[in-house]
Design an enzyme around this catalytic site. Structure first.
Site, mmCIF file in Angstrom:
data_model
loop_
_atom_site.group_PDB
_atom_site.id
_atom_site.type_symbol
_atom_site.label_atom_id
_atom_site.label_comp_id
_atom_site.label_asym_id
_atom_site.label_seq_id
_atom_site.Cartn_x
_atom_site.Cartn_y
_atom_site.Cartn_z
ATOM 1 N N ASP A 65 68.887 88.814 3.495
ATOM 2 C CA ASP A 65 68.773 88.687 4.951
ATOM 3 C C ASP A 65 67.732 89.714 5.383
ATOM 4 O OD1 ASP A 65 68.989 88.915 7.700
ATOM 5 O OD2 ASP A 65 71.168 88.638 7.702
ATOM 6 N N SER A 145 54.250 81.195 17.003
ATOM 7 C CA SER A 145 54.670 79.896 17.549
ATOM 8 C C SER A 145 53.889 79.628 18.829
ATOM 9 C CB SER A 145 56.164 79.906 17.875
ATOM 10 O OG SER A 145 56.504 78.753 18.633
ATOM 11 N N TYR A 158 62.547 84.164 22.542
ATOM 12 C CA TYR A 158 61.770 83.657 21.398
ATOM 13 C C TYR A 158 60.269 83.709 21.711
ATOM 14 C CZ TYR A 158 60.337 80.272 17.755
ATOM 15 O OH TYR A 158 59.738 79.628 16.681
ATOM 16 N N LYS A 162 57.444 85.887 19.661
ATOM 17 C CA LYS A 162 56.274 85.304 19.012
ATOM 18 C C LYS A 162 54.967 85.819 19.650
ATOM 19 C CE LYS A 162 58.286 82.807 15.813
ATOM 20 N NZ LYS A 162 58.176 83.178 14.385
HETATM 21 N N1 LIG Z 1 59.613 74.138 13.333
HETATM 22 C C1 LIG Z 1 58.820 74.384 14.352
HETATM 23 O O1 LIG Z 1 58.563 73.514 15.195
HETATM 24 C C2 LIG Z 1 58.205 75.750 14.513
HETATM 25 C C3 LIG Z 1 57.260 75.893 15.528
HETATM 26 C C4 LIG Z 1 56.644 77.134 15.707
HETATM 27 C C5 LIG Z 1 56.975 78.190 14.887
HETATM 28 N N2 LIG Z 1 57.910 78.030 13.908
HETATM 29 C C6 LIG Z 1 58.212 79.204 13.088
HETATM 30 O O2 LIG Z 1 58.022 78.875 11.729
HETATM 31 C C7 LIG Z 1 58.912 79.644 10.917
HETATM 32 C C8 LIG Z 1 59.709 78.719 10.016
HETATM 33 O O3 LIG Z 1 60.383 77.773 10.832
HETATM 34 P P1 LIG Z 1 61.086 76.456 10.232
HETATM 35 O O4 LIG Z 1 60.984 75.435 11.294
HETATM 36 O O5 LIG Z 1 60.606 76.176 8.860
HETATM 37 O O6 LIG Z 1 62.608 76.976 10.204
HETATM 38 P P2 LIG Z 1 63.869 76.480 9.344
HETATM 39 O O7 LIG Z 1 63.667 75.090 8.839
HETATM 40 O O8 LIG Z 1 65.053 76.773 10.197
HETATM 41 O O9 LIG Z 1 63.858 77.464 8.088
HETATM 42 C C9 LIG Z 1 64.033 78.834 8.286
HETATM 43 C C10 LIG Z 1 63.971 79.535 6.945
HETATM 44 O O10 LIG Z 1 64.166 80.943 7.167
HETATM 45 C C11 LIG Z 1 65.333 81.401 6.456
HETATM 46 N N3 LIG Z 1 65.951 82.451 7.241
HETATM 47 C C12 LIG Z 1 66.467 82.356 8.481
HETATM 48 N N4 LIG Z 1 66.965 83.550 8.873
HETATM 49 C C13 LIG Z 1 66.757 84.408 7.841
HETATM 50 C C14 LIG Z 1 67.064 85.773 7.617
HETATM 51 N N5 LIG Z 1 67.702 86.502 8.525
HETATM 52 N N6 LIG Z 1 66.710 86.336 6.440
HETATM 53 C C15 LIG Z 1 66.074 85.597 5.490
HETATM 54 N N7 LIG Z 1 65.760 84.308 5.645
HETATM 55 C C16 LIG Z 1 66.101 83.719 6.806
HETATM 56 C C17 LIG Z 1 66.173 80.133 6.265
HETATM 57 O O11 LIG Z 1 67.056 80.186 5.156
HETATM 58 P P3 LIG Z 1 68.569 80.762 5.269
HETATM 59 O O12 LIG Z 1 69.184 80.097 6.456
HETATM 60 O O13 LIG Z 1 69.208 80.414 3.967
HETATM 61 O O14 LIG Z 1 68.403 82.247 5.422
HETATM 62 C C18 LIG Z 1 65.073 79.115 6.002
HETATM 63 O O15 LIG Z 1 64.603 79.233 4.664
HETATM 64 C C19 LIG Z 1 59.760 80.465 11.882
HETATM 65 O O16 LIG Z 1 59.198 81.744 12.021
HETATM 66 C C20 LIG Z 1 59.634 79.689 13.185
HETATM 67 O O17 LIG Z 1 59.845 80.517 14.304
HETATM 68 C C21 LIG Z 1 58.522 76.827 13.699
#
Ligand SMILES: NC(=O)c1ccc[n+]([C@@H]2O[C@H](COP(=O)([O-])OP(=O)(O)OC[C@H]3O[C@@H](n4cnc5c(N)ncnc54)[C@H](OP(=O)(O)O)[C@@H]3O)[C@@H](O)[C@H]2O)c1
Length: 254
Positions: A65, A145, A158, A162
């Site tokens: 974590d 983001s 959030y 970001k």
């Molecule tokens: N999806 C979008 O539309 C979007 C848009 C803009 C920016 N982002 C950014 O892109 C990044 C990835 O997003 P995503 O959409 O791929 O998210 P996701 O599908 O929810 O995946 C999040 C990943 O981070 C891990 N994680 C979460 N909390 C954690 C912690 N405390 N310690 C270690 N690992 C942790 C999760 O695994 P575990 O739960 O097993 O820890 C998972 O591997 C994030 O920074 C998000 O803010 C996403």
């Protein structure tokens, strides 16, 4: 070596068990980069590493974590112990778990969001920097983001986190440029991952999201991974302190 190859480099990628982080890990590995993967759920992160190793890549998995005290130090130390060095840090773990107006927000929620999206990255950066300085190709990629580019009503926590990533990226880039380390932010728009599942629950909500995206579709994690390759590789060798926005045109809307 093609400019977008990552042959013989070592990357630490947080949040690599699914979504964007997983796609980055798999794309880096396919380009010859050894990858250290971190996420909280042990089975899930091990599975991604196993898949990469089965495909002929080199991956190690760490259950961690990133918000916990000592996690950053352990992750960096164990990455270097397992893979010999560190060239690339991808601060991808992040996200948002609630929506609330600022007037009603509990400060504990604000702090939790900052802790995951900002503070954890700072800790990882501090631990990784000495190794990145030693590398001939030291790179930090902080995942931001589009929520940080403008107002983010009901998600001010959030959006602010970001936006802080963008500012942190610029400041750090200037501080470490003379040490040969490049620092950029990768800024996704709306990407189809677990994080955005709640927006696909009903047609009206999904349509209202997509109506603001000129390309009128969700982005794919693999499309963000391609941009992450560019930022990590020598293809972006004169680029630092910038935000690379990959959002189907969302931020270009008037
Ligand atoms: N999806 C979008 O539309 C979007 C848009 C803009 C920016 N982002 C950014 O892109 C990044 C990835 O997003 P995503 O959409 O791929 O998210 P996701 O599908 O929810 O995946 C999040 C990943 O981070 C891990 N994680 C979460 N909390 C954690 C912690 N405390 N310690 C270690 N690992 C942790 C999760 O695994 P575990 O739960 O097993 O820890 C998972 O591997 C994030 O920074 C998000 O803010 C996403």
């Amino acid at each position: 070596m093609a400019e977008q190859d990552l042959q013989d480099r070592v990357a630490l990628i947080t949040g690599a068990s699914r979504g964007i982080g997983r796609a980055i890990a798999e794309e880096y590995a396919a380009r010859g980069c050894a990858v250290a993967l971190a996420a909280r759920t042990p089975d899930a992160i091990q599975q991604v590493a196993d898949g990469i190793n089965a495909d002929g890549g080199r991956a190690v998995a760490f259950a961690a974590d990133v918000t916990e005290e000592g996690a950053a130090e352990r992750l960096v130390t164990e990455t270097v112990a397992a893979l010999g060095k560190l060239d690339i840090l991808v601060n991808n773990a992040g996200g948002n778990s609630f929506s609330v107006p600022v007037a009603a927000m509990r400060l504990s929620g604000w702090s939790k969001t900052m802790g995951l999206n900002v503070e954890a990255n700072v800790r990882l950066i501090q631990q990784a920097l000495p190794h990145l300085v030693e590398s001939d190709h030291g790179v930090i990629i902080n995942v931001g983001s589009v929520a940080g580019l403008r107002g983010a009503p009901l998600m001010a926590h959030y959006g602010a986190a970001k936006a802080a990533i963008a500012s942190l990226t610029r400041s750090l880039a200037v501080e470490v440029a003379h040490q040969g380390v490049r620092v950029n932010a990768l800024v996704p728009g709306w990407i189809e991952t677990d994080l955005t599942d709640f927006l696909r629950g009903d047609d009206a909500t999904e349509q209202s999201v997509l109506s603001r995206v000129p390309m009128a579709r969700w982005g794919r994690s693999e499309e963000i991974a391609q941009a992450a390759v560019f930022l990590a590789s020598d293809a972006s060798s004169f680029m630092t302190g910038q935000e690379l926005i990959v959002d189907g045109g969302l931020s270009a809307m008037p």
